[in-house]
Design a protein around this motif. Sequence first.
Motif, PDB file in Angstrom:
ATOM      1  N   ASP A 100      24.791  13.465  31.370  1.00 19.21           N
ATOM      2  CA  ASP A 100      25.469  13.179  30.109  1.00 19.21           C
ATOM      3  C   ASP A 100      26.626  14.175  29.981  1.00 19.21           C
ATOM      4  O   ASP A 100      26.449  15.294  29.490  1.00 19.21           O
ATOM      5  N   LEU A 101      27.808  13.769  30.442  1.00 19.82           N
ATOM      6  CA  LEU A 101      28.965  14.671  30.437  1.00 19.82           C
ATOM      7  C   LEU A 101      29.392  15.025  29.021  1.00 19.82           C
ATOM      8  O   LEU A 101      29.841  16.142  28.758  1.00 19.82           O
ATOM      9  N   ARG A 102      29.257  14.073  28.096  1.00 16.14           N
ATOM     10  CA  ARG A 102      29.670  14.311  26.706  1.00 16.14           C
ATOM     11  C   ARG A 102      28.880  15.461  26.088  1.00 16.14           C
ATOM     12  O   ARG A 102      29.428  16.280  25.346  1.00 16.14           O
ATOM     13  N   ALA A 103      27.590  15.532  26.404  1.00 24.65           N
ATOM     14  CA  ALA A 103      26.726  16.577  25.847  1.00 24.65           C
ATOM     15  C   ALA A 103      26.554  17.765  26.786  1.00 24.65           C
ATOM     16  O   ALA A 103      25.846  18.715  26.460  1.00 24.65           O
ATOM     17  N   SER A 104      27.178  17.694  27.978  1.00 30.97           N
ATOM     18  CA  SER A 104      27.031  18.747  29.001  1.00 30.97           C
ATOM     19  C   SER A 104      25.561  18.979  29.353  1.00 30.97           C
ATOM     20  O   SER A 104      25.105  20.123  29.488  1.00 30.97           O
ATOM     21  N   LEU A 105      24.826  17.864  29.485  1.00 27.15           N
ATOM     22  CA  LEU A 105      23.406  17.935  29.811  1.00 27.15           C
ATOM     23  C   LEU A 105      23.089  17.044  31.016  1.00 27.15           C
ATOM     24  O   LEU A 105      23.815  16.098  31.312  1.00 27.15           O
ATOM     25  N   ALA A 106      22.005  17.369  31.673  1.00 31.70           N
ATOM     26  CA  ALA A 106      21.443  16.509  32.717  1.00 31.70           C
ATOM     27  C   ALA A 106      19.939  16.528  32.559  1.00 31.70           C
ATOM     28  O   ALA A 106      19.366  17.456  31.969  1.00 31.70           O
ATOM     29  N   GLU A 107      19.283  15.478  33.064  1.00 37.89           N
ATOM     30  CA  GLU A 107      17.825  15.450  33.040  1.00 37.89           C
ATOM     31  C   GLU A 107      17.324  14.980  34.393  1.00 37.89           C
ATOM     32  O   GLU A 107      17.722  13.908  34.876  1.00 37.89           O
ATOM     33  N   VAL A 108      16.479  15.800  34.996  1.00 40.13           N
ATOM     34  CA  VAL A 108      15.884  15.477  36.294  1.00 40.13           C
ATOM     35  C   VAL A 108      14.479  14.937  36.050  1.00 40.13           C
ATOM     36  O   VAL A 108      13.728  15.478  35.238  1.00 40.13           O
ATOM     37  N   TYR A 109      14.139  13.864  36.761  1.00 45.00           N
ATOM     38  CA  TYR A 109      12.832  13.212  36.621  1.00 45.00           C
ATOM     39  C   TYR A 109      12.102  13.316  37.953  1.00 45.00           C
ATOM     40  O   TYR A 109      12.641  12.934  38.995  1.00 45.00           O
ATOM     41  N   HIS A 110      10.897  13.843  37.908  1.00 47.66           N
ATOM     42  CA  HIS A 110      10.105  14.029  39.125  1.00 47.66           C
ATOM     43  C   HIS A 110       8.760  13.336  38.928  1.00 47.66           C
ATOM     44  O   HIS A 110       7.942  13.791  38.128  1.00 47.66           O
ATOM     45  N   GLU A 111       8.582  12.207  39.620  1.00 48.08           N
ATOM     46  CA  GLU A 111       7.313  11.488  39.519  1.00 48.08           C
ATOM     47  C   GLU A 111       6.353  12.020  40.572  1.00 48.08           C
ATOM     48  O   GLU A 111       6.702  12.117  41.751  1.00 48.08           O
ATOM     49  N   CYS A 112       5.146  12.333  40.139  1.00 49.78           N
ATOM     50  CA  CYS A 112       4.173  12.986  41.011  1.00 49.78           C
ATOM     51  C   CYS A 112       2.813  12.288  40.886  1.00 49.78           C
ATOM     52  O   CYS A 112       2.439  11.840  39.803  1.00 49.78           O
ATOM     53  N   ILE A 113       2.094  12.197  41.997  1.00 50.49           N
ATOM     54  CA  ILE A 113       0.779  11.560  41.970  1.00 50.49           C
ATOM     55  C   ILE A 113      -0.313  12.535  41.543  1.00 50.49           C
ATOM     56  O   ILE A 113      -1.451  12.135  41.317  1.00 50.49           O
ATOM     57  N   SER A 114       0.036  13.818  41.419  1.00 48.58           N
ATOM     58  CA  SER A 114      -0.954  14.839  41.074  1.00 48.58           C
ATOM     59  C   SER A 114      -0.741  15.334  39.647  1.00 48.58           C
ATOM     60  O   SER A 114       0.302  15.907  39.321  1.00 48.58           O
ATOM     61  N   VAL A 115      -1.738  15.130  38.776  1.00 45.83           N
ATOM     62  CA  VAL A 115      -1.668  15.629  37.405  1.00 45.83           C
ATOM     63  C   VAL A 115      -1.629  17.156  37.411  1.00 45.83           C
ATOM     64  O   VAL A 115      -0.895  17.785  36.636  1.00 45.83           O
ATOM     65  N   GLY A 116      -2.385  17.756  38.301  1.00 40.27           N
ATOM     66  CA  GLY A 116      -2.410  19.216  38.394  1.00 40.27           C
ATOM     67  C   GLY A 116      -1.059  19.786  38.759  1.00 40.27           C
ATOM     68  O   GLY A 116      -0.600  20.773  38.158  1.00 40.27           O
ATOM     69  N   ALA A 117      -0.400  19.166  39.747  1.00 38.76           N
ATOM     70  CA  ALA A 117       0.924  19.640  40.154  1.00 38.76           C
ATOM     71  C   ALA A 117       1.941  19.461  39.036  1.00 38.76           C
ATOM     72  O   ALA A 117       2.801  20.328  38.813  1.00 38.76           O
ATOM     73  N   LEU A 118       1.851  18.336  38.314  1.00 36.80           N
ATOM     74  CA  LEU A 118       2.765  18.095  37.195  1.00 36.80           C
ATOM     75  C   LEU A 118       2.649  19.197  36.146  1.00 36.80           C
ATOM     76  O   LEU A 118       3.654  19.757  35.696  1.00 36.80           O
ATOM     77  N   ASN A 119       1.430  19.506  35.743  1.00 39.94           N
ATOM     78  CA  ASN A 119       1.222  20.513  34.708  1.00 39.94           C
ATOM     79  C   ASN A 119       1.631  21.902  35.192  1.00 39.94           C
ATOM     80  O   ASN A 119       2.227  22.677  34.433  1.00 39.94           O
ATOM     81  N   TYR A 120       1.338  22.206  36.432  1.00 40.48           N
ATOM     82  CA  TYR A 120       1.717  23.506  36.992  1.00 40.48           C
ATOM     83  C   TYR A 120       3.238  23.664  36.999  1.00 40.48           C
ATOM     84  O   TYR A 120       3.779  24.675  36.538  1.00 40.48           O
ATOM     85  N   CYS A 121       3.936  22.641  37.514  1.00 40.73           N
ATOM     86  CA  CYS A 121       5.397  22.716  37.598  1.00 40.73           C
ATOM     87  C   CYS A 121       6.041  22.760  36.214  1.00 40.73           C
ATOM     88  O   CYS A 121       7.014  23.487  35.997  1.00 40.73           O
ATOM     89  N   ALA A 122       5.511  21.983  35.267  1.00 41.18           N
ATOM     90  CA  ALA A 122       6.055  22.006  33.912  1.00 41.18           C
ATOM     91  C   ALA A 122       5.960  23.404  33.316  1.00 41.18           C
ATOM     92  O   ALA A 122       6.912  23.893  32.686  1.00 41.18           O
ATOM     93  N   LYS A 123       4.831  24.061  33.525  1.00 44.77           N
ATOM     94  CA  LYS A 123       4.642  25.411  32.992  1.00 44.77           C
ATOM     95  C   LYS A 123       5.602  26.398  33.649  1.00 44.77           C
ATOM     96  O   LYS A 123       6.262  27.204  32.979  1.00 44.77           O
ATOM     97  N   GLU A 124       5.692  26.330  34.986  1.00 44.53           N
ATOM     98  CA  GLU A 124       6.533  27.287  35.707  1.00 44.53           C
ATOM     99  C   GLU A 124       8.022  27.082  35.421  1.00 44.53           C
ATOM    100  O   GLU A 124       8.770  28.044  35.228  1.00 44.53           O
ATOM    101  N   TYR A 125       8.461  25.831  35.394  1.00 44.67           N
ATOM    102  CA  TYR A 125       9.860  25.565  35.059  1.00 44.67           C
ATOM    103  C   TYR A 125      10.178  26.031  33.637  1.00 44.67           C
ATOM    104  O   TYR A 125      11.243  26.596  33.373  1.00 44.67           O
ATOM    105  N   SER A 126       9.250  25.786  32.703  1.00 45.14           N
ATOM    106  CA  SER A 126       9.485  26.119  31.292  1.00 45.14           C
ATOM    107  C   SER A 126       9.752  27.599  31.102  1.00 45.14           C
ATOM    108  O   SER A 126      10.583  27.994  30.275  1.00 45.14           O
ATOM    109  N   ARG A 127       9.055  28.433  31.843  1.00 44.34           N
ATOM    110  CA  ARG A 127       9.205  29.871  31.621  1.00 44.34           C
ATOM    111  C   ARG A 127      10.202  30.527  32.567  1.00 44.34           C
ATOM    112  O   ARG A 127      10.366  31.742  32.543  1.00 44.34           O
TER     113      ARG A 127
END
Length: 381
Positions: A100-127
């Motif tokens: 979104d050039l107007r807002a100077s934002l981007a959003e990356v989407y990562h689909e994963c088959i592992s719920v554990g990996a999703l939650n781990y990555c979300a926590k690590e990226y967040s901090r």
Amino acid sequence: MPRSEILNKNKKISIIDKGRELLEAIKEACRSQGYFTISDLALKLGMPRSTINDWVKRFLKTGLIEEIEPAKGRKPAKYIHKQDSEMFISPCKRIFVTVDLRASLAEVYHECISVGALNYCAKEYSRSGGSIVNAFIEGSLLRLRMMLTLQREVKVGRPPLPAIGVVGLEFGNGEVELLIKAFGGPAYSIVKAMKYARGVLGIDWFKRGDQYYGKIRLKAYEHLSIGIDDTDKEGDGATWALAIELMRELKNRFRDIEPIAHKVIQLYPYIDEKTGGNYASLVEIAVPLELKESVLDAIYDIIASRTKSPNTSIAFMWGLTVPERIKKLLSVAKKGRVTVQEVLDNVGKLREVVVKEVTGLRGCIGAVAALACSDPSISMA
């Protein structure tokens, strides 16, 4: 042994050896760039394209390889090797990005088959800080919202440091290059797993000390929110079901689009003319820049051909930010009655939101209100 049998035997061995040579070249190409093309192999092995093409057809039939992107114009088809053991342990299914050039934002989407990996990555990226504004999970997708800014160094390593972070994102020529820094398990994902995700055009990685840097190339998409309401009648149809049909049909018509989310939004339930509990639907998709107009036309055609109601409307919104007017409209629509004119007056002051009457305008109330829920902080209930 008759001479003819000796010749046939030697020919058979020659064919097997040639097949093995080709498979090794395929594996090497997939390890280095995540996929291969017929042209890549012909150039690497010095073999005619027709010969490579025959082998590719043979490998497709036996399940050794898989086509992940069909040929389009001058762009060749892309394939991956299915028998590589690394592919079976890779949890990464899709990785793609909207800009979104107007807002100077981007959003990356990562689909994963592992719920554990999703939650781990979300926590690590967040901090990890850096370029990331928000990291959250919706369904099987990890959504990373980030700023389109200059690179920001992030510190990763052993606890208490995060294990992964985004250093920066560069956009140009219809592509995005995402620079990720990782340590430990996430570093393995950069080196081994991410390259097999659909949507990854290529990965280059390098190591500094015990930390890994990955440059991930992705096609740039634009985020489209589609609000839908009033598509059913008493005893026939359901807006939430038609919204799911819409996502599937769009993917069938345009292989290049990527579904993001399907949401059901509750509005004020004490409206006499409602057919059920008064719910609208929201669909979020990623659209290639070159398909924007075609996709909007297709959405209208699909809804128009399948609605059961004389009051159906749809609303479109491009980009990753939701105008405050739309958020306020949803808040009011959850608490009481809103008129069509109120909605049209609000939308008329916004360039990024468009209302389309399909069979009637009453549905624009829920359709526009639903757009607010593309903001992850807004409640659907």
